[in-house]
Design a protein around this motif. Structure first.
Motif, PDB file in Angstrom:
ATOM      1  N   THR A   1       0.830  -1.205   0.000  1.00  0.00           N
ATOM      2  CA  THR A   1       0.000   0.000   0.000  1.00  0.00           C
ATOM      3  C   THR A   1       0.865   1.256   0.000  1.00  0.00           C
ATOM      4  O   THR A   1       0.554   2.232  -0.699  1.00  0.00           O
ATOM      5  CB  THR A   1      -0.933  -0.005   1.223  1.00  0.00           C
ATOM      6  OG1 THR A   1      -1.630  -1.246   1.295  1.00  0.00           O
ATOM      7  CG2 THR A   1      -1.935   1.131   1.138  1.00  0.00           C
TER       8      THR A   1
ATOM      9  N   LEU B   1      -4.056   1.817   4.385  1.00  0.00           N
ATOM     10  CA  LEU B   1      -5.179   1.290   3.612  1.00  0.00           C
ATOM     11  C   LEU B   1      -6.329   2.292   3.569  1.00  0.00           C
ATOM     12  O   LEU B   1      -6.989   2.458   2.535  1.00  0.00           O
ATOM     13  CB  LEU B   1      -5.657  -0.034   4.216  1.00  0.00           C
ATOM     14  CG  LEU B   1      -4.866  -1.290   3.854  1.00  0.00           C
ATOM     15  CD1 LEU B   1      -5.347  -2.475   4.674  1.00  0.00           C
ATOM     16  CD2 LEU B   1      -4.967  -1.590   2.369  1.00  0.00           C
TER      17      LEU B   1
ATOM     18  N   GLN C   1      -9.810   2.832  -6.494  1.00  0.00           N
ATOM     19  CA  GLN C   1     -11.180   2.347  -6.367  1.00  0.00           C
ATOM     20  C   GLN C   1     -11.489   1.459  -7.568  1.00  0.00           C
ATOM     21  O   GLN C   1     -11.741   1.934  -8.674  1.00  0.00           O
ATOM     22  CB  GLN C   1     -12.149   3.525  -6.274  1.00  0.00           C
ATOM     23  CG  GLN C   1     -11.947   4.366  -5.013  1.00  0.00           C
ATOM     24  CD  GLN C   1     -12.825   5.594  -4.964  1.00  0.00           C
ATOM     25  OE1 GLN C   1     -13.622   5.840  -5.870  1.00  0.00           O
ATOM     26  NE2 GLN C   1     -12.690   6.379  -3.905  1.00  0.00           N
TER      27      GLN C   1
ATOM     28  N   VAL D   1      -7.808   3.616  -0.086  1.00  0.00           N
ATOM     29  CA  VAL D   1      -9.163   3.358  -0.590  1.00  0.00           C
ATOM     30  C   VAL D   1      -9.907   4.662  -0.869  1.00  0.00           C
ATOM     31  O   VAL D   1     -10.895   4.663  -1.623  1.00  0.00           O
ATOM     32  CB  VAL D   1      -9.967   2.504   0.414  1.00  0.00           C
ATOM     33  CG1 VAL D   1      -9.338   1.142   0.560  1.00  0.00           C
ATOM     34  CG2 VAL D   1     -10.099   3.189   1.765  1.00  0.00           C
ATOM     35  N   ARG D   2      -9.431   5.753  -0.291  1.00  0.00           N
ATOM     36  CA  ARG D   2     -10.067   7.051  -0.548  1.00  0.00           C
ATOM     37  C   ARG D   2      -9.583   7.683  -1.847  1.00  0.00           C
ATOM     38  O   ARG D   2     -10.185   8.642  -2.335  1.00  0.00           O
ATOM     39  CB  ARG D   2      -9.810   7.995   0.616  1.00  0.00           C
ATOM     40  CG  ARG D   2     -10.420   7.537   1.931  1.00  0.00           C
ATOM     41  CD  ARG D   2     -10.120   8.518   3.038  1.00  0.00           C
ATOM     42  NE  ARG D   2     -10.669   9.824   2.781  1.00  0.00           N
ATOM     43  CZ  ARG D   2     -10.400  10.922   3.501  1.00  0.00           C
ATOM     44  NH1 ARG D   2      -9.561  10.826   4.535  1.00  0.00           N
ATOM     45  NH2 ARG D   2     -10.940  12.071   3.212  1.00  0.00           N
TER      46      ARG D   2
END
Length: 326
Positions: free
Chosen positions: A63, A121, A131, A125-126
């Protein structure tokens, strides 16, 4: 997004297999490294926790790599700060407060690593680029081959370095727990210096990759020149700050920051004192006295017991009002 999906799938599979392999081979690894009997169970316990945390470490590193690739180096840095604060706080609580010993240290590290992984993480994901949809998770052998061509050489490079380290560590452990502890303390200090090198290498890889994608070759050349000058200056600084303490059966060899090497025989030592008034756990400067004068200073000694086990002529650890060992 397809690269992201392939990376997640690979990391989850690799994490599961590595954890399974290491958990099943704990005793073999410890015997291979010649772990001293008096610390065998503690080492096994800590290694078990380290094995369980392998998937977490892989997820965290993957990540962070994705975040740095899009120019977000602040997120991984904040995660490191958060992890360090949690680790130090829990170490003090678990080890000093609850007296869990090695188990407490292992649990603190596992919780800190998990916190860092969850933090990065959350940032990933933001981000719009991370996405994904269902079609991004379809098996794509072309992407796997392309990414494998990038990570496999680095993998074998790490394997070669680690294999050499295992061979050396085996003979270090055969010398006893005291020698192993002293070298481990020195490695921790070196790792602190090495963080600068790793940060620069990571920044260079992201800088080159982004500018290569934008075909800004002149900017890459300019950046590499600046980084080369920085690398030479940093290497010179490390060379000038060389310091080493080597513990042997009947003597120690101290290489100070400035000056010549000093050989001190344990039988000649008549007093030890801290180079200050700080007591308790942590890094301290231990002064070694011979014949009424201090002849050497051991920088960053974590525990007096590391030296006391060699100095068997001292049968008690007591401190006077000025911090002097009596």
């Amino acid at each position: 997004k397809e690269v992201l999906a392939a990376g997640v799938e690979f990391v989850l599979a690799a994490g599961f297999l590595l954890t399974l392999f290491t958990c099943l081979s704990l005793d073999f690894v410890l015997e291979l490294l010649h772990i001293p009997e008096n610390i065998y169970e503690d080492a096994r316990l800590y290694l078990w926790y380290a094995s369980v945390s392998i998937p977490i470490g892989l997820i965290y590193n993957m990540t962070c790599a994705f975040l740095r690739a899009v120019g977000n180096s602040g997120g991984p840095f904040a995660a490191v700060v958060l992890s360090t604060l949690i680790n130090v706080s829990l170490d003090l609580y678990f080890i000093v407060g609850l007296r869990w010993g090695v188990c407490g240290a292992a649990r603190a590290t596992l919780i800190a690593q998990t916190s860092a992984a969850v933090f990065v993480l959350f940032l990933a994901v933001r981000h719009e680029l991370f996405q994904t949809t269902r079609k991004n998770w379809k098996y794509n052998p072309g992407i796997l081959r392309e990414t494998a061509g990038l990570w496999i050489p680095m993998f074998f490079n790490s394997i070669a370095i680690s294999a050499g380290g295992v061979i050396v560590q085996r003979y270090i452990n055969s010398s006893g727990a005291i020698v192993a502890a002293g070298i481990d303390a020195g490695e921790k200090i070196y790792c602190l210096l090495e963080t600068v090198e790793k940060a620069v290498c990571s920044a260079i890889s992201v800088f080159v990759g982004q500018n290569l994608g934008a075909m800004k070759i002149a900017r890459i050349r300019k950046g590499m020149k600046s980084m080369t000058v920085f690398a030479f200056l940093f290497a010179a600084w490390l060379a000038l700050c060389r310091h080493q303490v080597a513990l042997f059966e009947d003597h120690m060899v101290v290489t100070p920051l400035v000056g010549r090497r000093v050989l001190v025989r344990y039988s000649d030592v008549d007093r030890l004192s801290w180079g200050g008034v700080r007591h308790g756990t942590g890094y301290r400067n231990l002064r070694v006295g011979v014949g009424g004068a201090y002849v050497a200073t051991l920088l960053g000694v974590m525990d007096i017991e590391q030296i006391m086990l060699h100095l068997d002529r001292f049968d008690a650890i007591e401190y006077g009002p000025d911090g002097t060992l009596v």
